[in-house]
Design an enzyme around this catalytic site. Structure first.
Site, PDB file in Angstrom:
ATOM      1  N   TYR A 274      45.088   4.385  27.013  1.00  0.00           N
ATOM      2  CA  TYR A 274      45.307   5.143  25.773  1.00  0.00           C
ATOM      3  C   TYR A 274      43.996   5.725  25.248  1.00  0.00           C
ATOM      4  CZ  TYR A 274      46.972   6.144  21.034  1.00  0.00           C
ATOM      5  OH  TYR A 274      47.303   6.770  19.844  1.00  0.00           O
TER       6      TYR A 274
ATOM      7  N   SER B 194      42.756  10.010  18.583  1.00  0.00           N
ATOM      8  CA  SER B 194      42.785   8.669  18.002  1.00  0.00           C
ATOM      9  C   SER B 194      41.354   8.162  17.911  1.00  0.00           C
ATOM     10  CB  SER B 194      43.607   7.716  18.875  1.00  0.00           C
ATOM     11  OG  SER B 194      43.392   6.357  18.510  1.00  0.00           O
TER      12      SER B 194
ATOM     13  N   ILE C 124      48.124   3.577  11.825  1.00  0.00           N
ATOM     14  CA  ILE C 124      49.141   4.126  10.938  1.00  0.00           C
ATOM     15  C   ILE C 124      50.429   3.333  11.137  1.00  0.00           C
ATOM     16  CG2 ILE C 124      50.333   6.210  10.193  1.00  0.00           C
ATOM     17  CD1 ILE C 124      47.245   6.324  10.025  1.00  0.00           C
TER      18      ILE C 124
END
Length: 278
Positions: free
Chosen positions: A159, A146, A192
């Site tokens: 994350y 990411s 996304i």
């Protein structure tokens, strides 16, 4: 000899986290192009629906339920997939989750779960898949990272750190995998439009439809470059920002995400935007 790059008919494409989001869309794109796909996730019902949708396509999708956090189960999955469907020539490790982690309400469990799926969930499938690829003399590995792994972002301590680990891991592996004729790639998407992002509580710049994202990802995999990133107008901006001096970076990011306007939520560790695509 050129480093291996998958072609339809070489073997199967194995995708984890294929029941929803970009994993599901990528599975369908590959089937449309004539590849034979083995789609994995925890949900047997969603995988069955995905396989049915691929019916009229040039290629096929076979469901194979598994849990990326089950180390022994993933090892058995690789063996069973190859026994039933042939060699895994391309493995796409896409399963992931997101727990918001804010500095005023840190939760160690959120880090354990995030790394357990986003990083160790990749390792659990990658290690046995690579052993098979070494025996076959070729293979292609794709790990989904990411852009949050480029630099620290608000509410993404767990994350972002797990995705930064994926990027570093992939860079390190490339030195040896090239010698083994195993191509390794890292996908770093921006925002996304998937179940993973739909509950985000902030404005997401350059939000990309999942079908367009999947098309970009498949094209990048076939082209063979180490990093695949999209949408570029956003992700390349973040690449530039990570080269800024830290005081400038923090100032710009706070303004861009309006983080100075966000209220502290002491004691709030509820995972308000959690979706696990595995």
């Amino acid at each position: 000899m050129d480093l291996y790059r998958i072609k339809a008919g070489d073997g199967v494409v194995w995708i984890t986290g294929a029941s929803a989001g970009i994993g599901r869309a990528v599975a369908l794109k590959f089937a449309e192009k004539g590849y034979d796909v083995v789609a994995s996730a925890r949900s047997k019902d969603k995988l069955a629906a995905l396989a049915e949708e691929s019916g009229p396509m040039l290629g096929s999708i076979e469901p194979f339920a598994c849990d990326v956090t089950d180390r022994e189960g993933m090892k058995k999955a690789v063996a069973e997939i190859e026994a039933a469907h042939g060699p895994i020539c391309l493995a796409i490790f896409n399963a992931g989750n997101y727990w918001p982690t804010r500095g005023e309400a840190l939760d160690i469990e959120a880090f354990d779960k995030t790394f357990g799926i986003n990083f160790f969930g990749v390792l659990n499938g990658l290690v046995p898949a690579v052993e098979r690829m070494k025996a076959h003399g070729k293979g292609q590995i794709v790990m989904v990272g990411s852009v949050s792994g480029y630099s620290g972002l608000p509410a993404a301590a767990a994350y972002g750190a797990s995705k930064a680990a994926i990027n570093n891991f992939g860079e390190s592996l490339k030195f040896d995998f090239d010698k083994l004729n195993i191509r390794v790639q890292v996908v770093n998407p921006g925002f996304i439009d998937t179940p993973l992002t739909e509950k985000n509580r902030f404005e997401m710049p350059a939000l990309m439809p999942v079908d367009k994202a999947a098309a970009a990802m498949v094209a990048g995999i076939e082209n063979g470059g180490f990093e695949i990133t999209f949408p570029r107008r956003f992700t390349w901006l973040l690449k530039i920002m990570r080269m800024m001096p830290h005081p400038v970076y923090f100032f710009v990011m706070k303004r861009a995400m309006r983080w100075d306007k966000q209220e502290l939520k002491f004691g709030d560790t509820t995972p308000a935007s959690v979706v696990r695509e595995s």
